[in-house]
Design a protein around this motif. Structure first.
Motif, PDB file in Angstrom:
ATOM      1  N   TYR A  51       0.781  -1.229   0.000  1.00  0.00           N
ATOM      2  CA  TYR A  51       0.000   0.000   0.000  1.00  0.00           C
ATOM      3  C   TYR A  51       0.813   1.279   0.000  1.00  0.00           C
ATOM      4  O   TYR A  51       0.246   2.349   0.035  1.00  0.00           O
ATOM      5  CB  TYR A  51      -0.933   0.007   1.206  1.00  0.00           C
ATOM      6  N   GLN A  55      -1.592   4.479   0.102  1.00  0.00           N
ATOM      7  CA  GLN A  55      -2.193   4.701   1.412  1.00  0.00           C
ATOM      8  C   GLN A  55      -1.193   5.399   2.330  1.00  0.00           C
ATOM      9  O   GLN A  55      -0.035   5.577   1.971  1.00  0.00           O
ATOM     10  CB  GLN A  55      -2.606   3.359   2.042  1.00  0.00           C
ATOM     11  N   THR A  56      -1.662   5.709   3.487  1.00  0.00           N
ATOM     12  CA  THR A  56      -0.759   6.317   4.444  1.00  0.00           C
ATOM     13  C   THR A  56       0.233   5.290   4.969  1.00  0.00           C
ATOM     14  O   THR A  56       1.342   5.620   5.332  1.00  0.00           O
ATOM     15  CB  THR A  56      -1.539   6.888   5.622  1.00  0.00           C
ATOM     16  N   PHE A  57      -0.210   4.042   4.997  1.00  0.00           N
ATOM     17  CA  PHE A  57       0.651   2.994   5.550  1.00  0.00           C
ATOM     18  C   PHE A  57       1.158   2.117   4.422  1.00  0.00           C
ATOM     19  O   PHE A  57       0.610   2.124   3.322  1.00  0.00           O
ATOM     20  CB  PHE A  57      -0.149   2.164   6.549  1.00  0.00           C
ATOM     21  N   GLN A 100       7.157   3.239  14.671  1.00  0.00           N
ATOM     22  CA  GLN A 100       5.879   3.635  15.261  1.00  0.00           C
ATOM     23  C   GLN A 100       5.886   5.126  15.506  1.00  0.00           C
ATOM     24  O   GLN A 100       6.799   5.648  16.134  1.00  0.00           O
ATOM     25  CB  GLN A 100       5.668   2.883  16.575  1.00  0.00           C
ATOM     26  N   VAL A 105       0.941  11.939  15.703  1.00  0.00           N
ATOM     27  CA  VAL A 105       1.674  12.203  14.470  1.00  0.00           C
ATOM     28  C   VAL A 105       1.128  11.299  13.377  1.00  0.00           C
ATOM     29  O   VAL A 105       0.963  10.106  13.577  1.00  0.00           O
ATOM     30  CB  VAL A 105       3.181  11.952  14.652  1.00  0.00           C
ATOM     31  N   PHE A 106       0.800  11.903  12.262  1.00  0.00           N
ATOM     32  CA  PHE A 106       0.242  11.143  11.164  1.00  0.00           C
ATOM     33  C   PHE A 106       1.196  11.207   9.980  1.00  0.00           C
ATOM     34  O   PHE A 106       1.481  12.268   9.452  1.00  0.00           O
ATOM     35  CB  PHE A 106      -1.140  11.677  10.806  1.00  0.00           C
ATOM     36  N   SER A 108       2.237   9.810   6.206  1.00  0.00           N
ATOM     37  CA  SER A 108       1.633   9.191   5.035  1.00  0.00           C
ATOM     38  C   SER A 108       2.721   8.691   4.104  1.00  0.00           C
ATOM     39  O   SER A 108       3.542   9.460   3.630  1.00  0.00           O
ATOM     40  CB  SER A 108       0.742  10.201   4.327  1.00  0.00           C
ATOM     41  N   ARG A 110       2.114   7.496   1.182  1.00  0.00           N
ATOM     42  CA  ARG A 110       1.805   7.977  -0.152  1.00  0.00           C
ATOM     43  C   ARG A 110       2.396   9.373  -0.370  1.00  0.00           C
ATOM     44  O   ARG A 110       2.973   9.662  -1.405  1.00  0.00           O
ATOM     45  CB  ARG A 110       0.295   8.012  -0.337  1.00  0.00           C
ATOM     46  N   ARG A 111       2.205  10.209   0.629  1.00  0.00           N
ATOM     47  CA  ARG A 111       2.687  11.581   0.488  1.00  0.00           C
ATOM     48  C   ARG A 111       4.193  11.594   0.260  1.00  0.00           C
ATOM     49  O   ARG A 111       4.720  12.392  -0.501  1.00  0.00           O
ATOM     50  CB  ARG A 111       2.336  12.350   1.754  1.00  0.00           C
ATOM     51  N   LEU A 115       4.136  11.005  -3.878  1.00  0.00           N
ATOM     52  CA  LEU A 115       4.069  12.421  -4.245  1.00  0.00           C
ATOM     53  C   LEU A 115       5.426  13.104  -4.190  1.00  0.00           C
ATOM     54  O   LEU A 115       5.794  13.821  -5.108  1.00  0.00           O
ATOM     55  CB  LEU A 115       3.082  13.152  -3.339  1.00  0.00           C
ATOM     56  N   ALA A 161       0.830  19.809   9.601  1.00  0.00           N
ATOM     57  CA  ALA A 161       1.060  18.880   8.509  1.00  0.00           C
ATOM     58  C   ALA A 161       1.249  17.459   9.032  1.00  0.00           C
ATOM     59  O   ALA A 161       0.998  16.494   8.312  1.00  0.00           O
ATOM     60  CB  ALA A 161       2.262  19.316   7.695  1.00  0.00           C
TER      61      ALA A 161
ATOM     62  N   HIS B 151      -8.779  19.841   9.722  1.00  0.00           N
ATOM     63  CA  HIS B 151      -7.569  20.054   8.940  1.00  0.00           C
ATOM     64  C   HIS B 151      -7.066  18.761   8.293  1.00  0.00           C
ATOM     65  O   HIS B 151      -6.482  18.782   7.206  1.00  0.00           O
ATOM     66  CB  HIS B 151      -6.485  20.643   9.839  1.00  0.00           C
ATOM     67  N   LEU B 155      -5.443  17.882   4.460  1.00  0.00           N
ATOM     68  CA  LEU B 155      -4.247  17.120   4.094  1.00  0.00           C
ATOM     69  C   LEU B 155      -4.604  16.038   3.079  1.00  0.00           C
ATOM     70  O   LEU B 155      -3.913  15.840   2.081  1.00  0.00           O
ATOM     71  CB  LEU B 155      -3.633  16.479   5.340  1.00  0.00           C
ATOM     72  N   GLU B 159      -3.494  15.765  -0.868  1.00  0.00           N
ATOM     73  CA  GLU B 159      -2.820  14.576  -1.351  1.00  0.00           C
ATOM     74  C   GLU B 159      -3.542  14.042  -2.586  1.00  0.00           C
ATOM     75  O   GLU B 159      -2.922  13.716  -3.599  1.00  0.00           O
ATOM     76  CB  GLU B 159      -2.832  13.542  -0.212  1.00  0.00           C
TER      77      GLU B 159
ATOM     78  N   ARG D  36      -2.618   2.975  20.606  1.00  0.00           N
ATOM     79  CA  ARG D  36      -3.076   3.628  19.390  1.00  0.00           C
ATOM     80  C   ARG D  36      -4.309   2.895  18.884  1.00  0.00           C
ATOM     81  O   ARG D  36      -4.228   1.817  18.332  1.00  0.00           O
ATOM     82  CB  ARG D  36      -1.967   3.619  18.354  1.00  0.00           C
TER      83      ARG D  36
END
Lengths: 164, 227, 444, 791
Positions: A51, A55-57, A100, A105-106, A108, A110-111, A115, A161, B151, B155, B159, D36
């Motif tokens: 992914y 995806q983010t993960f 981890q 904190v997120f 990604s 994909r980002r 990107l 961000a 927000h 994001l 994306e 989490r």
């Protein structure tokens, strides 16, 4: 009294040592996965970590993914048997997570990958060439480390961000 | 540079509180039970406020949904001793939960009382835990929280736009409350774009801001009832 | 003056608390420790569970802890400021009271700061204040000014203590090593005396603006917000006045206790109480002036949002607190302090206790009602402190008394050398000095 | 330095102490890491239909790792077009209520004690099937009663079919709610026994007679969307709303004008307004002469002179009379009449008051000709389901079905849940032996719940299908938990404000969380286990199959299309007007696939002027004089006055005298807890009474002046007592309360349920229940008097 105090000092030192280093315990992965060998067989990163571009993960391989190739025994490695055992019990492989993020904190994939065009290497090192699963993250993920790179690449350094 | 803002048309608003529920679901707002609620410890990032004036039977009543105003000159940011709350370039007033020390100075300084505090660690029954939104953090105990204009949706929208190799469109990014509003009373968009719906509406004669005289310059603009 | 082989003579009584410890001391000690442990338990409970164990809520986000913070910082103005002013004014009667005043300052500051820390939702992150300071925040100004104040007043306490430590060092008894370290090799030479005097007067001058700034900045925490009845320019001087007011009261209480417990009637005489009483009287009137101005301005302005709070204090939910404050801060102390007859040690004690209670209420009445009435409609919540908050408050008071007691057991609470200096040198000096400003008496 | 053993030990002790103390302290200072809970995962958005109320909104459920994570409106669904109401969002909490019933339960304690033992579905099926077989063996299948609540679509057909093949006439509909549209009024004037559509989107002026159009309409999102449009959706036009109600409700707050009126007196106010309209000749003369019946006096075929509406109203409802009864000043009344008639299109909306009061409100619409026109009252077409194949009844079933209904109702049209309860207690005509409770909770959501709990005591086997331990389930012998709406298949036929029929499809978004079973599936299994003709009547495996069979009819109707964007809507309409039907599907497979993908089917056309559909009265006209009711009555009783078939005012019998009980009790609903089903959802609890910041409790609204007189202050706890009982609630001073009316919200006060509903607040329905209306058999609104005292 004096020996006691000396002991106290030694104890404190040991304690600090443990707190410093001991908190990053080293997990043993359930399968001793050889990235290099798989890579040499022409298996792409995305085959198992499906992914990271969308995806983010990035995702860890499910038992079914392994079984696609390892349905018939390819090697004599005992871990192959382990996978089959997982498959038989209908379990997923309990991969241990190394990278981890803190709770707010997120990150990604994909980002960063799709990107920004970053390579896996930048964070995961030469994992494709490793013969054993890593026991600790290749980089120490601190906020400074993230932000330094963001500054360098003129990426967004806004708190929001990452902290959502 | 965008300047995100919201317009709430009180003439369309029916006071249904969908915005409140939508916000709770979207932002993993803690469930505050009956005892704690009775002490006034509820958390609402957007809340329907009643203004009931006059005496029976001549009553002037008004219901007003109040999210964070995301002021241009916020009172909260100045007072934070650790810089945990700040305004980003696009004018969104954010909180970094992991830096907040919980002194609650911002909550007392905000003239709109939009900020809430986690008096205890938020908890969910384990039967529910998986249904939390995966895009928003779960606040710990002892930190302040408030509306972020969703927000995280910005994001994601950025994306997505980037993947699709296009500019970010105004309909790509709307907060959960705006999305859910059944009477279409809420609008969201870029106040810097003079032709966006929010800009046009914000210049309407009916437009007003909450506690305008304080000079906080909210980016949430209301349209009053009536013609 | 030779300090070696000295004879303390009449002043021996000042060393008695250090040399002898009675049963009452231990009894008090243990009961104080019990209270402190109880409070510590209460705080641990709060630390683990969160601030939910207090009575705070939305929108009353601040309560007893912040009240205590302002209150304790206010008390701390007792010492340093008063002692510095008296010193600079060369008021001879100061000699036996400066020490006890300065100690209050240094010790009570910790509790002011402590209360703010205990008010944090995330005390584990309190170092963020140093790591990521945001200087726009008045709270950070507080951090700065209080730490400067704490340093300055500690130095200011320590400097005049040196000769007395030396006395203790030379006098024999327990903890010789301790006194040796802290005496810094004081031998009482002219040069040393000269340096010491210079240091003290320098600190005395320095400490006054610092002290004034501290409480001004404390008031800024409130005044810099836009909230009704906080956002007031008068808050700086108002808080400083209040601080000195409560400080003097605290000093009188402390002196009364010391006098009784250690039988220092000879050192702390009615004249001291009389003089301090007059000072307190002045502060009472000043306090009234500021309070009156503050509320009259609000009333005449008549802004609705202010008036809600105004009436809430005068006739509403907070009326008991408000009128309680007025009673304790003004109505009770004023007559007691106005008459010579009642300005006795005992009379001033009663007035002071009343002032202390009143000033705590004043802080409460400043902090809470404004928060209870936000500009926008809100839930009508009642704030009443829970047992945790009361316990922590009691713990702070007990801890302060404990520290104060321990101080009296380690150091003389009346400055021995200053008293002696007064006795030996000042008589003549004062005569000389008076001559310099009295007309008709020639000066050579 | 030399170390001896002692020193070494000491040193060890020191080190140990340091590690123990320091380590302990370090550990203690570490806040426990937040586990989490929200790991990211692959998300899917699955369209389905919300089941939180009767609205029928299309929703998209965001599913990640098998968890339903969020709910958003389905932008394609025409009912809500991507928006929602608070209840819809809280559907997540309904699904994940930690106190849901997880397996079938069998009672082991006494009734109402709440002690249950989990059993398997096989056991449950066996238990039910045995007792049903027993009924048939004894030849008394009509002793099976199904009390059904607010559900619609094929489940209702399935129940009817089951009862028919089993041999019981007793499906009793218990979905009466005061906030519902006035269906009896519609029945009396237009002969239709279903919900009308109010086209508020296109109305110019709405006169609401106590209807909570902004708080508790049957389809909230649709109504609110309509409201937005009504207010500002049309450039240059802003609809005007007047709310007539005995409490300043949210609708009243948002209205341009609030007209406080004595509780229950809305009907006479409507007649007063009609009086003024007639007097000033402002009514729609063309419509009245062409499409109505009974406006003018008329002579019947038997030569008898009949009184017309016009004369009756002119003689009876003088403004002075009306003003006195309602408390509305005469000039205001006149103004309202003029506004209503001059602002066309205007719409009068009432609530489920006494039938002839409803009729009075309906008559206002009739007078202005606002029937079957855009912006008026519309009659939606129904969904063209394919009917299920005819079934064969065996002899036992035939005998059973021909028995009298226990609630003395006739056919499917009129249901009397209160008579059911009363007759169960009296045993006349017979006592039921088995009761199924489906989607209804009479022990909570009916006024006078005590009556039902007494009735339930008389029935040997009570089976509840509730997924939650509601008040009635706690009185049942068997609980066979249904899936919650997000876990099951269901069809949902609704209609829009503008009369378009819509069929939403509810599909499971996640696997069932617990050992629950869709009641439709259980019913099919039950039929199988009963064997014989019953089994033959139900040849399907599961409910989804039944649904697919019925949907064939929709496919074959050659009308409408699966949901699309608004643009598609216009296109479809254009084509259909031209007699074309070009749906986006070609065969049934495509149709059913698209149905699931888009969320449903609709027919975006309203056919105006189909008089046979709109007026099903004997005269095929809008009836001011209800001939339909006259026919139904004359068979049972003798000659009656004309006025009893005209809209008229019926003074209610008040429960309690004024001296002892000085206040009227007004029970109201809020948006979040409209029904009795949502109290287990904390999000809704947390905003139950936002106008007073009340949450998680029940309060009583008292006028500040009144409260002052009684020295009750804001926030005091008070008792509110009627002849029937008392409840302890929090007193809140509310300027929008009339001086002699106290208001209590409905929705709280569950005697059982989960952690978030049980024991929270009070149920005001316990205070009311006297004075049953003779026609509906249901308690009348606003007739209970109470007293309030501190305690």
């Amino acid at each position: 009294m004096k020996p006691f105090l000396i002991g106290l000092a030694i104890g404190t030192a040991i304690l600090l040592f443990f707190i410093n280093f001991g908190s990053s315990f080293r997990p043993e992965q359930p399968i001793s996965f050889n990235h290099k060998k798989h890579h040499e067989q022409g298996v792409e990163c995305a085959t198992c970590h499906s992914y990271f571009k969308e995806q983010t993960f990035s995702g860890m391989p499910k038992t079914a993914a392994c079984m696609e190739c390892h349905k018939d025994s390819l090697t004599k490695h005992p871990d192959e048997e382990k996978i089959k055992q997982f498959q038989k019990n209908g379990e997923e492989i309990p991969w241990k997570r190394l990278y981890q993020q803190p709770d707010d904190v997120f990150f990604s994939h994909r980002r960063h990958v799709a990107l920004a065009g970053m390579e896996c290497k930048s964070c995961h090192g030469d994992i494709g060439q490793s013969e054993k699963p890593p026991t600790k993250p290749w980089v120490k993920m601190t906020m400074k480390w993230c932000m330094d790179c963001h500054t360098k690449t003129k990426a967004n350094n806004d708190c929001l961000a990452c902290h959502v | 540079m965008h300047k995100w803002g919201m317009v709430i048309d009180l003439d369309r608003c029916s006071g249904c509180q969908t915005c409140m529920a939508a916000c709770h679901a979207e932002n993993n707002i803690a469930i505050i039970g009956p005892e704690e609620s009775a002490m006034g410890r509820t958390i609402h990032w957007i809340e329907l406020l009643p203004f009931i004036e006059g005496e029976y039977p001549h009553i002037k009543a008004r219901l007003l949904p109040r999210p964070c105003m995301h002021c241009e000159h916020p009172a909260c940011i100045k007072v934070c001793p650790v810089g945990a709350t700040y305004a980003n370039e696009e004018g969104i007033v954010g909180i970094v939960y992991s830096r907040c020390i919980g002194c609650r100075y911002c909550t007392t300084a905000c003239p709109y009382t939009v900020r809430s505090f986690n008096w205890y660690k938020p908890q969910w029954p384990k039967e529910m835990q998986g249904s939390l939104n995966r895009d928003v953090s779960i606040r710990g105990k002892g930190v302040v929280e408030k509306c972020s204009f969703c927000h995280h949706r910005l994001l994601k929208a950025r994306e997505k736009a980037k993947v699709e190799k296009r500019e970010l469109l105004s309909e790509d990014y709307i907060p959960a409350c705006v999305q859910a509003c059944p009477s279409n009373a809420m609008y969201f968009g870029d106040l810097n774009d003079p032709f966006s719906t929010v800009s046009i509406l914000s210049r309407e004669r009916r437009a007003f801001k909450l506690l305008e005289d304080l000079g906080t310059e909210p980016k949430v603009i209301y349209l009053s009832e009536g013609m | 003056m030779d300090e070696k082989g000295f004879n303390l003579g009449d002043d021996a009584i000042l060393l008695q608390p250090i040399q002898r410890t009675g049963k009452t001391f231990y009894l008090t000690l243990f009961s104080l420790i019990a209270v402190i442990l109880w409070a510590a338990g209460a705080y641990i409970y709060q630390y683990r569970d969160g601030l939910g164990v207090t009575g705070l809520s939305r929108p009353i986000y601040w309560g007893v802890y912040i009240t205590n913070f302002v209150f304790f910082i206010g008390i701390s103005h007792a010492g340093t400021l008063i002692s510095a002013i008296l010193r600079l004014a060369k008021a001879e009667w100061r000699r036996s009271i400066t020490r006890s005043a300065e100690v209050i300052t240094v010790l009570v500051l910790f509790f002011g700061v402590g209360n703010i820390l205990m008010d944090l939702g995330r005390p584990d992150r309190m170092l963020n204040i140093l790591q990521y300071p945001h200087f726009q925040s008045p709270l950070l100004w507080d951090v700065l000014s209080i730490s400067v104040y704490l340093t300055a007043s500690s130095v200011y306490l320590y400097l005049p203590l040196i000769p007395d430590i030396a006395i203790l060092r030379d006098h024999g008894g327990r903890y010789q090593w301790f006194y040796r370290i802290f005496a810094l090799g004081w031998s009482g030479t002219e040069r040393q005396h000269h340096l010491l005097e210079k240091g003290i007067s320098f600190m005395a001058i320095l400490v006054i603006p610092v002290a004034v700034s501290v409480h001004t900045v404390v008031s800024f925490v409130f005044a810099m917000t836009i909230q009704p009845m906080w956002h007031s320019a008068i808050f700086g001087p108002y808080f400083v006045t209040g601080a000195i007011f409560s400080g003097i009261a605290a000093l009188i209480v402390a002196m009364n206790l010391i006098r009784k417990v250690y039988h220092l009637e000879d050192y702390l005489r009615p004249v001291h109480f009389n003089n301090l009483g007059i000072l307190l009287l002045v502060m009472t009137l000043l306090w009234f002036y500021f309070t009156f101005t503050e509320y009259l301005t609000t009333f005449y302005g008549g802004e609705p949002i202010h008036m809600t709070i105004f009436w809430m204090k005068f006739t509403g939910k907070f009326a008991p607190f408000f009128w309680g404050m007025f009673l304790f801060c003004f109505i009770i102390p004023l007559p007691i302090l106005s008459f010579n007859k009642t300005r006795t040690p005992y009379g001033t004690l009663i007035a002071s206790i009343s002032v202390i209670i009143g000033m705590w209420l004043e802080r409460f009445v400043i902090v809470v009602p404004t928060l209870a009435n936000p500009r926008l409609p809100n839930e009508a919540v009642l704030y009443f402190p829970t047992w945790v908050e009361w316990s922590v408050f009691a713990g702070c008071v007990a801890f302060f008394i404990l520290l104060y007691m321990i101080f009296t057991k380690l150091f003389p609470i009346v400055s021995i050398w200053e008293v002696r200096e007064g006795r030996e040198k000042s008589m003549a000096e004062v005569q000389e000095r008076i001559k310099t400003y009295l007309p008709g008496i020639g000066v050579e | 330095m030399k170390f001896n053993r002692r020193d070494f030990l000491k040193m060890g002790g020191g080190a140990g102490a340091a590690i123990a103390l320091g380590g302990g302290f370090w550990k203690w200072t570490q806040f426990p890491p937040v586990e989490r809970l929200n790991e990211p995962g692959i998300e899917r958005w699955i369209p389905t239909v919300c089941g939180q109320c009767t609205g029928g909104c299309g929703i998209l459920v965001r599913v990640i790792d098998g968890w339903a994570v969020n709910i958003a409106g389905n932008p394609l669904h025409p009912v809500n077009r991507g928006t929602l109401c608070p209840k819809g969002i809280a559907g997540l909490q309904g699904l994940y209520d930690p106190d849901r019933i997880r397996t079938p339960l069998k009672r082991i304690g006494n009734r109402g004690e709440g002690r249950y033992q989990p059993i398997t579905w096989e056991e449950a099926l066996h238990l039910v099937s045995e007792s049903l077989k027993d009924l048939r063996q004894k030849g008394e299948p009509h002793h099976l009663v199904v009390l059904g609540g607010r559900h619609r679509g094929l489940m209702r057909s399935l129940w009817d079919r089951f009862l028919k093949s089993f041999g019981s006439p007793n499906y009793i509909d218990n979905q009466f709610r005061w906030e519902e549209p006035p269906v009896e009024g519609l029945f009396l004037t237009q002969g239709i026994n279903s919900l009308p559509a109010y086209d508020i989107d296109n109305a110019q002026y709405i006169l609401s007679f106590g209807s909570g159009i902004l708080e508790s309409p049957w389809s909230p999102v649709q109504m609110l969307r309509g409201y937005g449009h009504f207010r500002r959706g049309r450039p240059g036009i802003r609809g005007r709303l007047v709310q007539i109600e005995s409490r300043l409700s949210f609708t009243g707050i948002k209205a341009d004008e609030w007209v406080p009126v004595q509780p229950g007196a809305e009907g006479i106010l409507a007649l007063g307004i009609a009086h003024m309209i007639i007097k000033e000749g402002l009514y729609h003369k063309e419509f009245i002469s062409g499409q109505t019946f009974g406006f003018e006096s008329w002579t019947g075929p038997d030569g008898r002179e009949h009184l017309g509406f016009k004369e009756f109203v002119l003689s009876e409802y003088e403004p002075t009379v009306v003003s006195k009864r309602t408390g509305v000043p005469i000039d205001q009344l006149i103004r309202l009449a003029r506004e209503f008639s001059s602002n066309q299109l205007s719409l009068a909306i009432g609530y489920r008051d006494r039938p002839f009061h409803q009729m009075a409100v309906a008559a206002l619409n009739g007078m202005m000709g606002n029937i079957d026109v855009s912006g008026g009252v519309l009659i939606p077409r129904s969904i063209p389901y394919q009917s299920l194949p005819p079934l064969k009844e065996d002899a036992i079933a035939q005998r059973g079905s021909s028995q009298k209904r226990i609630d003395e109702g006739k056919g499917n049209s009129v249901d009397h849940p209160y008579l059911f309860a009363g007759n169960t207690l009296s045993g006349k005509p017979y006592k039921p032996k088995v009761l199924f409770l489906y989607y209804t909770n009479p022990l909570f959501s009916n006024p006078d719940p005590g009556l039902f709990s007494r009735a339930l005591q008389e029935i040997p086997l009570v089976v509840s299908f509730s997924p939650y331990m509601d008040d009635s389930a706690r009185f049942s012998d068997l609980i066979l938990p249904d899936h919650t709406p997000l876990e099951r298949w269901q069809d949902d036929p609704v209609f829009l404000n503008n009369g378009f029929p819509v069929l939403g499809i509810r599909q499971p978004v996640i696997l069932p969380l617990y050992q629950t079973k869709a009641t439709g599936d259980f019913l099919l299994a039950l039929a199988r286990s009963l064997g014989g003709q019953i089994q033959k009547a139900f040849p399907w495996n599961d409910f989804k199959e039944v649904m697919m069979v019925s949907l064939k009819g929709v496919f074959e109707a050659k009308r409408g299309d699966t949901f699309g964007l608004q643009f598609d809507e216009a296109w479809t309409r254009l084509l259909q007007r031209g007699g074309w039907s070009v749906p986006s599907y070609k065969n049934f497979e495509e149709f059913s696939k698209l149905l699931l993908e888009k969320g449903g089917w609709w027919d975006p056309v309203y056919d105006f002027g189909e008089r046979d559909r709109v007026f099903r009265t004997p005269s095929r006209k809008f009836e001011f004089y209800s001939q339909g009711w006259e026919k139904a009555r004359s068979s049972s009783s003798g000659e009656e006055k004309d006025s009893s078939f005209l809209p008229h005012w019926e003074e209610s019998k008040e429960a309690g005298n004024e001296k002892e009980y000085p206040f009227h009790l007004h029970v109201f609903r809020t948006m979040s807890l409209t029904g009795g089903r949502n109290a287990n959802q904390p999000w809704l609890q947390a905003m139950a009474g936002q106008h007073l910041f009340e949450r998680w409790k029940t309060w009583v609204e008292i006028n500040p002046g009144t409260a002052k007189r009684m020295s009750i202050s804001d926030g005091d706890w008070v008792w509110v007592e009627s002849k029937r009982g008392k409840v302890r609630v929090k007193a809140r001073l509310y300027k929008g309360a009339m001086p002699d009316v106290v208001n209590i919200p409905f929705g709280q006060g569950h005697a059982s349920g989960g952690r978030w509903s049980k024991g929270i607040g009070e149920n005001p329905y316990r205070l009311i229940g006297d004075d049953l209306d003779p026609i509906t058999g249901y308690p009348t609104h606003g007739t209970t008097r109470v007293k309030v005292y501190k305690g």
